[in-house]
Design a protein around this motif. Structure first.
Motif, PDB file in Angstrom:
ATOM      1  N   ASP A   8       3.990 -10.936   2.096  1.00 18.91           N
ATOM      2  CA  ASP A   8       3.813 -12.318   1.936  1.00 18.91           C
ATOM      3  C   ASP A   8       2.327 -12.603   2.042  1.00 18.91           C
ATOM      4  N   THR A   9       1.780 -12.016   2.996  1.00 19.22           N
ATOM      5  CA  THR A   9       0.506 -12.365   3.572  1.00 19.22           C
ATOM      6  C   THR A   9      -0.603 -11.137   3.661  1.00 19.22           C
ATOM      7  N   ARG A  10      -1.678 -11.368   3.565  1.00 17.52           N
ATOM      8  CA  ARG A  10      -2.636 -10.323   3.413  1.00 17.52           C
ATOM      9  C   ARG A  10      -2.867  -9.995   5.097  1.00 17.52           C
ATOM     10  N   ALA A  42      -4.665 -13.011  -1.649  1.00 18.90           N
ATOM     11  CA  ALA A  42      -4.264 -12.795  -0.270  1.00 18.90           C
ATOM     12  C   ALA A  42      -2.753 -12.930   0.141  1.00 18.90           C
ATOM     13  N   GLY A  43      -1.810 -12.879  -0.877  1.00 16.68           N
ATOM     14  CA  GLY A  43      -0.358 -13.135  -0.689  1.00 16.68           C
ATOM     15  C   GLY A  43       0.001 -14.354  -1.341  1.00 16.68           C
ATOM     16  N   VAL A  44       1.216 -14.790  -0.873  1.00 17.41           N
ATOM     17  CA  VAL A  44       1.833 -15.900  -1.484  1.00 17.41           C
ATOM     18  C   VAL A  44       1.619 -17.225  -0.580  1.00 17.41           C
ATOM     19  N   ALA A  45       1.285 -17.059   0.801  1.00 15.91           N
ATOM     20  CA  ALA A  45       1.263 -17.959   1.813  1.00 15.91           C
ATOM     21  C   ALA A  45      -0.074 -17.714   2.466  1.00 15.91           C
ATOM     22  N   GLU A  46      -0.599 -18.862   3.183  1.00 17.43           N
ATOM     23  CA  GLU A  46      -2.023 -18.918   3.755  1.00 17.43           C
ATOM     24  C   GLU A  46      -1.515 -18.337   5.117  1.00 17.43           C
ATOM     25  N   ASP A  47      -2.247 -17.655   5.760  1.00 18.47           N
ATOM     26  CA  ASP A  47      -2.061 -17.046   7.037  1.00 18.47           C
ATOM     27  C   ASP A  47      -3.639 -16.307   7.503  1.00 18.47           C
ATOM     28  N   GLY A  48      -3.765 -16.612   8.919  1.00 19.33           N
ATOM     29  CA  GLY A  48      -5.149 -15.896   9.334  1.00 19.33           C
ATOM     30  C   GLY A  48      -6.215 -16.551   8.950  1.00 19.33           C
ATOM     31  N   GLY A  68       0.342 -13.846  -5.585  1.00 22.21           N
ATOM     32  CA  GLY A  68       1.253 -12.872  -5.693  1.00 22.21           C
ATOM     33  C   GLY A  68       1.136 -12.164  -4.151  1.00 22.21           C
ATOM     34  N   LYS A  69       2.232 -11.235  -4.259  1.00 16.86           N
ATOM     35  CA  LYS A  69       2.326 -10.478  -2.758  1.00 16.86           C
ATOM     36  C   LYS A  69       1.397  -9.476  -2.668  1.00 16.86           C
ATOM     37  N   VAL A  70       1.001  -8.909  -1.514  1.00 10.71           N
ATOM     38  CA  VAL A  70       0.029  -7.763  -1.148  1.00 10.71           C
ATOM     39  C   VAL A  70       1.234  -6.607  -1.049  1.00 10.71           C
ATOM     40  N   VAL A  71       0.854  -5.515  -1.405  1.00 12.61           N
ATOM     41  CA  VAL A  71       1.419  -4.163  -1.628  1.00 12.61           C
ATOM     42  C   VAL A  71       0.634  -3.134  -0.627  1.00 12.61           C
ATOM     43  N   VAL A  72       1.565  -2.788   0.174  1.00 12.68           N
ATOM     44  CA  VAL A  72       0.980  -1.344   1.011  1.00 12.68           C
ATOM     45  C   VAL A  72       1.797  -0.175   0.608  1.00 12.68           C
ATOM     46  N   HIS A  73       0.866   1.012   0.115  1.00 11.97           N
ATOM     47  CA  HIS A  73       1.552   2.164  -0.404  1.00 11.97           C
ATOM     48  C   HIS A  73       1.217   3.062   0.879  1.00 11.97           C
ATOM     49  N   VAL A  74       2.150   4.002   1.321  1.00 11.00           N
ATOM     50  CA  VAL A  74       1.727   5.205   2.305  1.00 11.00           C
ATOM     51  C   VAL A  74       2.397   6.364   1.735  1.00 11.00           C
ATOM     52  N   GLU A  75       1.387   7.507   1.677  1.00 13.01           N
ATOM     53  CA  GLU A  75       2.008   8.712   1.550  1.00 13.01           C
ATOM     54  C   GLU A  75       2.484   9.357   3.048  1.00 13.01           C
ATOM     55  N   VAL A  76       3.554  10.086   2.767  1.00 16.83           N
ATOM     56  CA  VAL A  76       4.185  10.666   4.005  1.00 16.83           C
ATOM     57  C   VAL A  76       4.478  12.202   3.685  1.00 16.83           C
ATOM     58  N   ALA A  77       4.607  12.986   4.799  1.00 12.57           N
ATOM     59  CA  ALA A  77       4.866  14.449   4.405  1.00 12.57           C
ATOM     60  C   ALA A  77       6.301  14.436   5.016  1.00 12.57           C
ATOM     61  N   ASP A  78       6.938  13.899   5.705  1.00 11.73           N
ATOM     62  CA  ASP A  78       8.241  14.112   6.204  1.00 11.73           C
ATOM     63  C   ASP A  78       8.964  12.797   6.727  1.00 11.73           C
ATOM     64  N   GLU A  79      10.243  12.997   6.896  1.00 13.70           N
ATOM     65  CA  GLU A  79      11.270  12.049   7.142  1.00 13.70           C
ATOM     66  C   GLU A  79      10.848  11.229   8.692  1.00 13.70           C
ATOM     67  N   GLU A  91       8.616  -4.396  11.124  1.00 11.81           N
ATOM     68  CA  GLU A  91       8.065  -5.161  12.106  1.00 11.81           C
ATOM     69  C   GLU A  91       7.155  -6.211  11.708  1.00 11.81           C
ATOM     70  N   PHE A  92       6.543  -6.138  10.312  1.00 14.23           N
ATOM     71  CA  PHE A  92       5.669  -7.414   9.825  1.00 14.23           C
ATOM     72  C   PHE A  92       6.255  -7.741   8.664  1.00 14.23           C
ATOM     73  N   ASP A  93       7.516  -7.859   8.473  1.00  9.59           N
ATOM     74  CA  ASP A  93       8.498  -8.571   7.485  1.00  9.59           C
ATOM     75  C   ASP A  93       8.181  -8.258   6.048  1.00  9.59           C
ATOM     76  N   ALA A  94       8.034  -7.016   5.842  1.00 14.85           N
ATOM     77  CA  ALA A  94       7.937  -6.613   4.494  1.00 14.85           C
ATOM     78  C   ALA A  94       9.263  -6.800   3.819  1.00 14.85           C
ATOM     79  N   SER A  95       8.849  -6.930   2.545  1.00 16.83           N
ATOM     80  CA  SER A  95      10.171  -7.234   1.414  1.00 16.83           C
ATOM     81  C   SER A  95       9.882  -6.030   0.443  1.00 16.83           C
TER      82      SER A  95
END
Length: 100
Positions: A8-10, A42-48, A68-79, A91-95
């Motif tokens: 929801d926030t940057r 910067a997201g859908v709500a003001e913060d920081g 709109g929301k902020v998207v984080v993409h992460v490439e990982v190699a294993d489970e 931990e940081f309230d992802a949806s």
């Protein structure tokens, strides 16, 4: 595997990235932050730093791009790494988490 989550926030997105890089030692080059759509956001709500300024700032700000929301993409190699990424996302309230 690529893991994706929306925030929801940057600030939440940036805090997630810092947790991934600093605590879980994920290569920053494997992490991408982007707007969820074509507009800058910067997201859908003001913060920081997006909040209106208070004293001693000379004038109040209200110019946060809330498109709109902020998207984080992460490439990982294993489970095991994927599990750490999901932990940080939660931990940081992802949806809308997804794996591809």
């Amino acid at each position: 595997m690529k893991l994706t989550a929306k925030f929801d926030t940057r600030r939440e997105a940036e805090m997630t990235v810092e947790r991934l890089v600093q605590q879980f030692e994920i290569d920053r080059a494997k992490v991408v932050i982007a707007a969820d759509g074509n507009e800058n956001t910067a997201g859908v709500a003001e913060d920081g730093s997006d909040n209106k300024a208070g004293g001693p700032s000379p004038e109040a700000r209200d110019d946060a791009e809330l498109n709109g929301k902020v998207v984080v993409h992460v490439e990982v190699a294993d489970e095991a790494t994927a599990s750490e990424v999901r932990e940080a996302f939660n931990e940081f309230d992802a949806s809308e988490q997804a794996a591809t």
